[in-house]
Design a protein around this motif. Structure first.
Motif, PDB file in Angstrom:
ATOM      1  N   ASN A 205       5.076   9.631   2.789  1.00 24.17           N
ATOM      2  CA  ASN A 205       5.044  10.941   3.457  1.00 24.17           C
ATOM      3  C   ASN A 205       5.185  10.796   4.972  1.00 24.17           C
ATOM      4  OD1 ASN A 205       4.956  13.771   3.426  1.00 24.17           O
ATOM      5  ND2 ASN A 205       2.764  13.809   3.880  1.00 24.17           N
ATOM      6  N   VAL A 206       6.010   9.830   5.389  1.00 23.99           N
ATOM      7  CA  VAL A 206       6.262   9.589   6.807  1.00 23.99           C
ATOM      8  C   VAL A 206       7.603  10.199   7.193  1.00 23.99           C
ATOM      9  CG1 VAL A 206       6.710   7.796   8.538  1.00 23.99           C
ATOM     10  CG2 VAL A 206       4.852   7.508   6.898  1.00 23.99           C
ATOM     11  N   LEU A 207       7.659  10.849   8.344  1.00 24.91           N
ATOM     12  CA  LEU A 207       8.898  11.439   8.841  1.00 24.91           C
ATOM     13  C   LEU A 207       9.902  10.349   9.191  1.00 24.91           C
ATOM     14  CD1 LEU A 207      10.260  14.159   9.798  1.00 24.91           C
ATOM     15  CD2 LEU A 207       9.436  13.550  12.088  1.00 24.91           C
ATOM     16  N   LEU A 208      11.134  10.483   8.714  1.00 28.95           N
ATOM     17  CA  LEU A 208      12.172   9.497   9.017  1.00 28.95           C
ATOM     18  C   LEU A 208      12.931   9.816  10.303  1.00 28.95           C
ATOM     19  CD1 LEU A 208      11.562   8.644   6.051  1.00 28.95           C
ATOM     20  CD2 LEU A 208      13.998   8.150   5.852  1.00 28.95           C
ATOM     21  N   ALA A 209      12.995  11.077  10.672  1.00 24.31           N
ATOM     22  CA  ALA A 209      13.753  11.472  11.864  1.00 24.31           C
ATOM     23  C   ALA A 209      13.211  10.748  13.093  1.00 24.31           C
ATOM     24  CB  ALA A 209      13.663  12.984  12.061  1.00 24.31           C
ATOM     25  N   PRO A 318      -3.959   1.819   1.153  1.00 26.07           N
ATOM     26  CA  PRO A 318      -4.304   3.113   1.734  1.00 26.07           C
ATOM     27  C   PRO A 318      -3.761   4.305   0.956  1.00 26.07           C
ATOM     28  CG  PRO A 318      -2.557   2.077   2.994  1.00 26.07           C
ATOM     29  CD  PRO A 318      -3.006   1.069   1.987  1.00 26.07           C
ATOM     30  N   ARG A 319      -2.684   4.093   0.207  1.00 29.99           N
ATOM     31  CA  ARG A 319      -2.082   5.129  -0.630  1.00 29.99           C
ATOM     32  C   ARG A 319      -1.577   4.473  -1.902  1.00 29.99           C
ATOM     33  NH1 ARG A 319       0.161   9.938   1.703  1.00 29.99           N
ATOM     34  NH2 ARG A 319       1.860   9.816   0.190  1.00 29.99           N
ATOM     35  N   ARG A 320      -1.378   5.285  -2.931  1.00 29.44           N
ATOM     36  CA  ARG A 320      -0.767   4.767  -4.141  1.00 29.44           C
ATOM     37  C   ARG A 320       0.628   4.239  -3.802  1.00 29.44           C
ATOM     38  NH1 ARG A 320       1.030   8.056  -9.562  1.00 29.44           N
ATOM     39  NH2 ARG A 320       0.901   6.313 -11.018  1.00 29.44           N
ATOM     40  N   LEU A 335       3.882  -2.740   2.375  1.00 33.76           N
ATOM     41  CA  LEU A 335       4.823  -3.037   1.297  1.00 33.76           C
ATOM     42  C   LEU A 335       4.724  -1.954   0.232  1.00 33.76           C
ATOM     43  CD1 LEU A 335       6.804  -5.064  -0.090  1.00 33.76           C
ATOM     44  CD2 LEU A 335       4.767  -6.068  -1.175  1.00 33.76           C
ATOM     45  N   LEU A 336       5.876  -1.381  -0.132  1.00 31.03           N
ATOM     46  CA  LEU A 336       5.893  -0.281  -1.100  1.00 31.03           C
ATOM     47  C   LEU A 336       6.206  -0.779  -2.505  1.00 31.03           C
ATOM     48  CD1 LEU A 336       7.830   2.518   0.857  1.00 31.03           C
ATOM     49  CD2 LEU A 336       5.412   1.857   1.002  1.00 31.03           C
ATOM     50  N   GLY A 337       5.507  -0.223  -3.475  1.00 33.83           N
ATOM     51  CA  GLY A 337       5.824  -0.425  -4.891  1.00 33.83           C
ATOM     52  C   GLY A 337       5.843  -1.865  -5.345  1.00 33.83           C
ATOM     53  N   LEU A 341      11.747  -1.878  -7.487  1.00 33.43           N
ATOM     54  CA  LEU A 341      12.658  -0.780  -7.138  1.00 33.43           C
ATOM     55  C   LEU A 341      11.869   0.462  -6.752  1.00 33.43           C
ATOM     56  CD1 LEU A 341      13.675  -2.063 -10.172  1.00 33.43           C
ATOM     57  CD2 LEU A 341      15.741  -0.944  -9.374  1.00 33.43           C
ATOM     58  N   ILE A 342      11.897   0.803  -5.474  1.00 35.07           N
ATOM     59  CA  ILE A 342      11.030   1.873  -4.991  1.00 35.07           C
ATOM     60  C   ILE A 342      11.470   3.241  -5.527  1.00 35.07           C
ATOM     61  CG2 ILE A 342      12.304   2.257  -2.824  1.00 35.07           C
ATOM     62  CD1 ILE A 342       8.450   2.418  -3.494  1.00 35.07           C
ATOM     63  N   ASN A 343      12.756   3.373  -5.846  1.00 37.17           N
ATOM     64  CA  ASN A 343      13.226   4.660  -6.360  1.00 37.17           C
ATOM     65  C   ASN A 343      12.671   4.948  -7.752  1.00 37.17           C
ATOM     66  OD1 ASN A 343      14.772   2.585  -7.430  1.00 37.17           O
ATOM     67  ND2 ASN A 343      16.628   3.816  -7.569  1.00 37.17           N
ATOM     68  N   LEU A 344      12.236   3.908  -8.468  1.00 40.23           N
ATOM     69  CA  LEU A 344      11.629   4.095  -9.784  1.00 40.23           C
ATOM     70  C   LEU A 344      10.130   3.839  -9.764  1.00 40.23           C
ATOM     71  CD1 LEU A 344      14.557   2.515 -11.666  1.00 40.23           C
ATOM     72  CD2 LEU A 344      13.524   4.661 -12.404  1.00 40.23           C
ATOM     73  N   ALA A 345       9.649   3.033  -8.831  1.00 40.34           N
ATOM     74  CA  ALA A 345       8.221   2.740  -8.758  1.00 40.34           C
ATOM     75  C   ALA A 345       7.430   3.974  -8.335  1.00 40.34           C
ATOM     76  CB  ALA A 345       7.964   1.594  -7.791  1.00 40.34           C
ATOM     77  N   SER A 346       7.909   4.675  -7.308  1.00 41.52           N
ATOM     78  CA  SER A 346       7.147   5.827  -6.797  1.00 41.52           C
ATOM     79  C   SER A 346       7.881   7.156  -6.981  1.00 41.52           C
ATOM     80  CB  SER A 346       6.835   5.635  -5.307  1.00 41.52           C
ATOM     81  OG  SER A 346       8.012   5.637  -4.532  1.00 41.52           O
TER      82      SER A 346
END
Length: 421
Positions: A205-209, A318-320, A335-337, A341-346
């Motif tokens: 939920n972090v802004l990319l812009a 800190p987050r799922r 580190l995410l997921g 593959l982050i598109n399928l993990a989260s």
């Protein structure tokens, strides 16, 4: 329900999975047309197919199409974090298809599920990463004699299969579905691009812009990620080893530099190369404090997670889907997921509209293998161009689009050499 052999999380999730599969099918008109033909013609009647794919709503609709064609189908997950448990339940409860897949399963259970898929004694395997073919070569060579062939969904799997062919150990034909234009030009670019950013945003939920977003590699998947990150306002840097792809990235408007130069600037780093340790200890040593690291390649080896574990002094969540590592100097790496593959993990994987074409290729590839079993030699093959074009034409028709056709004069001109300036 008569299916007795399966391993899923909860059969009670079946109704939710059925609803979501029906929702996805609305965006899959090409596969639906193929399924309707399969129901009438039954081209796969009696053929045992073991599939090792991400268990998503779209995969559920592919399994329905194969079963409609008469195939005896079993499905296992192709990644420990990519299963949608409600879809697994729906396939067991409503379609009577044995499924071996649980989101978050251990590596041990993952390979138990691969074994279960091979215990089906398949004549055709359908892979996403070549784990079934690899399993046959390592542990189940007794299956080779009855194998008609295999189909492969993804770039990483095709790389492995071509390595097998080069070593002379691939014992049957494989259709590289990934090499079809209607697969890699759309699934890899638009599907991976959108779903990867979806996964990163859901996890953080972090802004990319305004952020600096580093993309490792500039193949079809990576360029899709770069396009979508740029579209959300990020400043994109590309890292590459291929001078032609690097030059293309420059001319597409991105900065290009080595990973060790990009890492200190990066708010996000995403890998999608199909290679090992693209992010290694030398990257962790210089990466920016608070950097978010994710992978969208098939295997989590793109990030050297054991090295990160060894370098870190503490780790928390800190987050799922976010593991936060703190290094001795106080820098934090997110580190995410678990590096999968982050598109399928989260998130939910690729949108149905692109998987419509990818899985149309898979369905037609299984039929093509069967029809050409006596003429296809051992090795890695592409689907014929006419099938690729047929899928594209069906997709355009479903979208309400029409295109021009050549006149007889134009056909003659294109097929002759006499007429010049």
């Amino acid at each position: 329900m008569t299916t007795s052999s399966y391993d899923i999380k909860d059969l009670g999730l079946a109704e939710e999975g059925r609803k979501r599969m029906e929702w996805a099918e609305q965006e899959m008109p090409v596969l639906r047309l193929i399924r309707e033909r399969f129901e009438k013609e039954r081209p796969l009647a009696g053929i045992r197919i073991s599939a090792c794919l991400h268990v998503t709503t779209e995969t559920g609709n592919l399994m329905r199409a194969l079963a409609a064609g008469g195939a005896d189908v079993v499905l296992a997950a192709s990644n420990p974090l990519s299963t949608q448990d409600d879809v697994a339940a729906a396939l067991v409860a409503y379609e009577e298809i044995p499924v071996y897949a649980i989101k978050g399963e251990s590596n041990e259970v993952y390979y138990q599920h691969i074994k279960a898929a091979l215990d089906h004694n398949p004549q055709i395997t359908m892979d996403d990463g070549a784990d079934l073919v690899s399993g046959i070569l390592k542990d189940r060579k007794d299956l080779i004699e009855s194998m008609i062939g295999s189909t492969e969904e993804t770039t990483t799997g095709v790389i492995r299969l071509k390595a097998m062919a080069a070593e002379g150990v691939l014992p049957f034909p494989v259709i590289a579905v990934n090499d079809s234009d209607t697969k890699h030009m759309f699934d890899n670019r638009y599907g991976t691009g959108q779903s990867t950013l979806d996964g990163v945003i859901r996890a953080t939920n972090v802004l990319l812009a305004g952020k600096t977003f580093v993309v490792a590699g500039y193949g079809w998947c990576s360029r899709g990620i770069a396009e979508r990150a740029h579209g959300l306002g990020a400043n994109v840097i590309v890292t590459e080893i291929d001078p032609i792809k690097a030059l293309e990235a420059v001319m597409d408007g991105y900065r290009v530099m080595p990973m060790e130069q990009a890492a200190p600037l990066a708010d996000f780093i995403v890998t999608a190369t199909g290679n090992k340790h693209v992010i290694d200890s030398n990257t962790f040593a210089v990466v920016k404090d608070g950097c978010v690291i994710a992978n969208s390649g098939h295997f989590n080896v793109e990030i050297n997670i054991p090295a990160l574990e060894q370098m870190a002094v503490t780790k928390k969540q800190p987050r799922r889907f976010v593991d936060q590592y703190v290094l001795p100097d106080g820098r934090q790496i997110n580190l995410l997921g678990e590096g999968r593959l982050i598109n399928l993990a989260s998130a939910e994987g690729h949108p149905s509209a692109v998987m419509d074409m990818s899985f149309a290729n898979q369905a037609l590839a299984s039929e093509y293998l069967l029809k050409n079993r006596d003429s296809l030699g051992v090795g890695v093959h592409a689907l014929p161009k006419n099938l690729d074009q047929e899928i594209a034409a069906l997709k355009l028709r479903a979208m309400g689009m029409t295109i021009d056709v050549l006149t007889p004069e134009q056909e003659l001109y294109l097929n002759s050499w006499q007429e010049g300036t």
